[in-house]
Write an enzyme that holds these catalytic residues in place. Structure first.
Site, short mmCIF file in Angstrom:
data_model
loop_
_atom_site.label_atom_id
_atom_site.label_comp_id
_atom_site.label_asym_id
_atom_site.label_seq_id
_atom_site.Cartn_x
_atom_site.Cartn_y
_atom_site.Cartn_z
CD GLN A 129 -3.15 -16.14 -3.65
OE1 GLN A 129 -1.99 -15.97 -3.30
NE2 GLN A 129 -3.75 -15.32 -4.50
N GLY A 130 -6.49 -19.87 -2.35
CA GLY A 130 -7.94 -19.72 -2.17
C GLY A 130 -8.29 -18.39 -1.53
CE1 TYR A 131 -4.95 -15.98 0.48
CE2 TYR A 131 -4.08 -14.13 -0.78
CZ TYR A 131 -3.94 -15.06 0.24
OH TYR A 131 -2.79 -15.06 1.00
CB SER A 132 -10.82 -14.25 -5.82
OG SER A 132 -9.73 -13.37 -5.96
CB SER A 164 -4.03 -19.77 -10.98
OG SER A 164 -4.44 -18.48 -11.35
CD GLU A 247 6.00 -14.61 -6.72
OE1 GLU A 247 6.60 -15.35 -7.51
OE2 GLU A 247 4.81 -14.32 -6.85
CD GLU A 378 -11.69 -1.33 -12.74
OE1 GLU A 378 -12.03 -1.12 -13.91
OE2 GLU A 378 -11.09 -2.37 -12.38
#
Length: 394
Positions: A129-132, A164, A247, A378
């Site tokens: 998953q290419g998000y952050s 990951s 999920e 946070e």
């Protein structure tokens, strides 16, 4: 019997058969693993995941026309619970099975479903998953990775982090900015990227445990064909938000089963005499901490059941998931901190000397990431404050 009672009885019969199969299959898999089984080892995890898929335990909720079993969510929950209870580890292709596949089923074209779903079902293709991003962190809407129009597709440039299993993945779904004039959640698109494409570079990040499950991913002028755009251009935010909800009914089930198992280990440690013959459980402080953790385990199970019931009704996902995420990650850290205090010097022993102690030590080190991954504590507190309590934004 009512329809509800019949369904519950069918679920219990399914649980009984599944438990028997898992006990046989996992025990045999462990015995046959060369050099001794290690559920933390990624090769072991991937091989066990391959075994599950080969035996028809993937695509549980998919439509049958795409090779799935079309099981109701209640039985999918039973699978995740029993799989965790038998001691088997989570797989390596969690992103593919749990997030990308249902997203494809909902938003993908027929051609995309025919192309990508079989590789996930068989576990041939691992997805990440290419998000952050380094400058965005948990603020997903601030992504700077850009995808510019090119003949036949896009040119992708950017930098993702905390991805990951990127070093093991064949494919990655990437949130990228396709409208350079846009800001925040507007102008983003959802791209299905081949990790073997020229210009993709992966750098594993060494963790406190000595492993490298997380990675940095660099995209340098990577060509992404037009047919690998999922959904409409500039509508990626809607797809990413939907993907995050798929999920929600089962995500915490294996984690909460493991929490309860570790709680039992900590109880045994507290009842074991230390080097001086004292029993830690005789301390009121230790008993109080264990009792609080037992309450956490019970409340988290109730929260998980509530989320599952909501998902089965078709309720839209809400901010309650943030409450569960904070509760689980922080309680898990407290549980493992207590385990290390009870272990004392034994926490430094290696696997061969005391596998149980080594497992708790490893879990303690890994748990430091749990208040960061999937949205920091946070960020989750901001969601609770704004969406549940109605507090104004800072």
């Amino acid at each position: 019997m009512t329809q509800l009672e019949i369904a519950a009885a069918d679920d219990e019969a399914f649980r009984h058969d599944l438990r028997a199969w898992l006990e046989r299959a996992y025990a045999g898999f462990v015995r046959g693993w060369p050099g001794g089984a290690d559920p933390r080892n990624l090769d072991f995890r991937r091989a066990w995941e391959d075994t599950l898929c080969a035996n028809g335990w993937s695509g549980l909720g998919w439509p049958t026309e795409h090779g799935g079993r079309a099981l109701p969510l209640s039985r999918q929950a039973v699978f995740h619970e029993e799989h965790a209870r038998c001691g088997a580890p989570l797989g390596v292709n969690l992103i593919g099975h749990g997030i990308l596949a249902p997203t494809l089923l909902h938003f993908g074209t027929e051609a995309q479903k025919r192309r990508f779903l079989p590789g996930i079902l068989s576990n041939r293709e691992v997805w990440c998953q290419g998000y952050s991003e380094p400058g965005a962190g948990s603020d997903l809407a601030s992504v700077r990775t850009r995808a510019e129009l090119a003949p036949g597709g896009y040119r992708l440039n950017g930098h993702k982090i905390w991805t990951s299993f990127a070093d093991r993945a064949q494919r990655c779904f990437v949130l990228a900015r396709t409208d350079p004039q846009s800001s925040r959640h507007k102008g983003l698109s959802f791209l299905l990227v081949d990790m073997r494409s020229p210009g993709v570079r992966v750098e594993p990040i060494r963790q406190l445990t000595g492993e490298a499950e997380f990675c940095e991913v660099f995209f340098e002028n990577v060509f992404v064909p037009q047919e690998d755009l999922l959904g409409a251009e500039n509508q990626g935010w809607k797809i990413a938000m939907a993907a995050a909800s798929f999920e929600r009914g089962t995500y915490f089930i294996p984690r909460l089963v493991r929490f309860a198992q570790e709680l039992g280990q900590v109880r045994e440690l507290a009842l074991r005499p230390d080097a001086y013959g004292r029993v830690p459980a005789s301390s009121a402080a230790v008993r109080h901490r264990w009792a609080r953790l037992a309450a956490d385990s019970h409340v988290l199970a109730l929260k998980s059941q509530r989320a599952l019931a909501g998902a089965m009704r078709g309720d839209p996902p809400g901010p309650e998931g943030s409450s569960t995420k904070i509760h689980w990650s922080e309680a898990h850290q407290r549980l493992l901190e207590l385990s290390l205090q009870l272990l004392g010097d034994d926490a430094c022993l290696g696997d061969a000397a005391d596998p149980d102690a080594a497992g708790l030590t490893h879990a303690y080190l890994w748990s430091r990431a749990e208040t960061i991954l999937a949205g920091t504590s946070e960020i989750q507190r901001n969601i609770i404050a704004e969406q549940m309590l109605g507090l104004p934004k800072a």
